[in-house]
Write an enzyme that holds these catalytic residues in place. Structure first.
Site, mmCIF file in Angstrom:
data_model
loop_
_atom_site.group_PDB
_atom_site.id
_atom_site.type_symbol
_atom_site.label_atom_id
_atom_site.label_comp_id
_atom_site.label_asym_id
_atom_site.label_seq_id
_atom_site.Cartn_x
_atom_site.Cartn_y
_atom_site.Cartn_z
ATOM 1 N N PHE A 11 -3.786 -6.277 3.369
ATOM 2 C CA PHE A 11 -2.963 -6.232 4.502
ATOM 3 C C PHE A 11 -1.001 -6.815 4.632
ATOM 4 C CE2 PHE A 11 -0.420 -6.987 8.975
ATOM 5 C CZ PHE A 11 -0.134 -5.358 8.816
ATOM 6 N N SER A 79 -8.424 -10.066 0.484
ATOM 7 C CA SER A 79 -7.986 -10.167 2.383
ATOM 8 C C SER A 79 -8.499 -8.436 2.972
ATOM 9 C CB SER A 79 -6.568 -9.833 2.218
ATOM 10 O OG SER A 79 -6.135 -10.682 2.894
ATOM 11 N N MET A 80 -7.457 -7.777 3.627
ATOM 12 C CA MET A 80 -8.279 -7.224 4.193
ATOM 13 C C MET A 80 -8.501 -5.976 3.304
ATOM 14 S SD MET A 80 -6.110 -4.151 6.463
ATOM 15 C CE MET A 80 -5.416 -2.743 4.808
ATOM 16 N N ASP A 178 -6.809 -22.418 1.480
ATOM 17 C CA ASP A 178 -6.322 -20.588 2.481
ATOM 18 C C ASP A 178 -5.213 -20.581 4.128
ATOM 19 O OD1 ASP A 178 -6.045 -17.663 3.476
ATOM 20 O OD2 ASP A 178 -7.838 -17.102 1.892
ATOM 21 N N HIS A 208 -4.321 -18.924 -0.106
ATOM 22 C CA HIS A 208 -4.772 -17.132 0.062
ATOM 23 C C HIS A 208 -4.625 -16.254 -1.042
ATOM 24 C CE1 HIS A 208 -5.920 -13.585 2.825
ATOM 25 N NE2 HIS A 208 -4.609 -13.033 1.831
#
Length: 230
Positions: A11, A79-80, A178, A208
């Site tokens: 994202f 991630s997303m 993260d 992250h």
């Protein structure tokens, strides 16, 4: 058998988020690697007006295009992008999945507070321009509309009911440090997915952006072995 790898970024990010890993794959395989940029994302963020449906459609179109060129498709999601990868695995024939810092849960307030305390201290001492976290997120703070964040949360909720239906072999990588996705999210995903072949790698020093972590060389090779195994 020809192999294609679809790598989906996170994202408000872009393909650069997974670039170290895609470079590694290109160096060590002859696979066809595709790295689409989701609508409104990339180096110049223009996210206003785009929704979860746009991002899912972007990924579907990229998957279909790649599937026409190769015999088997592996999907890597950061991630997303990890949540979108799970969505694709529910709808299409995916050979294997790699989930990097997958955002099944998001924002660890405790870690964010820690990070921003560091920012505040460095701002006080006028060192902010040298802070890696600040430089990475400064642009995002100014260019991600609230409506886009709401669409991101919608997407996560939309895909969650599918977890128990996904039986594709999966390798999950998560950083313990993260600040965006709480690290126990990886265990949650590992438990939810019903794949018989699943591996969880926790990086003690990973943040992250796991592809840029100190120990990336360790898990890059582990993931490649997983992807090459029968």
């Amino acid at each position: 058998m020809s192999v294609g790898v679809l790598c989906i970024h996170g994202f408000s990010g872009g393909p650069y988020e997974v670039e170290p890993f895609t470079t590694y794959l290109r160096t060590h395989t002859n696979w066809l690697i595709e790295e689409p940029t989701l609508s409104g994302h990339g180096e110049e963020l223009q996210m206003r007006g785009y929704t979860a449906k746009h991002w899912l459609m972007d990924a579907e179109l990229a998957f279909r295009a790649l599937a026409k060129k190769v015999d088997e498709v592996i999907v890597v999601g950061f991630s997303m992008g990890g949540i979108i990868a799970l969505y694709l695995a529910k709808r299409y024939k995916v050979k294997k999945l790699v989930l990097l810092s997958a955002a099944a849960k998001y924002v660890s307030p405790k870690q964010l507070v820690k990070d921003f305390k560091v920012l505040a201290t460095e701002a006080y001492h006028r060192n902010l321009s040298n802070n890696e976290l600040y430089l990475r997120y400064r642009h995002k703070f100014n260019h991600v509309p609230l409506s886009s964040t709401i669409e991101f949360m919608k997407l996560v909720r939309m895909v969650e009911p599918y977890y128990k239906d996904i039986k594709v072999p999966v390798y999950i990588v998560q950083g313990k440090l993260d600040g965006i996705v709480p690290y126990h999210t990886a265990q949650f995903l590992y438990d939810q997915l019903t794949s018989n072949d699943k591996t969880l790698y926790i990086s003690d020093k990973g943040k992250h952006h796991i592809c840029y972590g100190e120990d990336y060389s360790e898990w890059f090779s582990c993931v490649l072995s997983f992807l090459k195994s029968a």
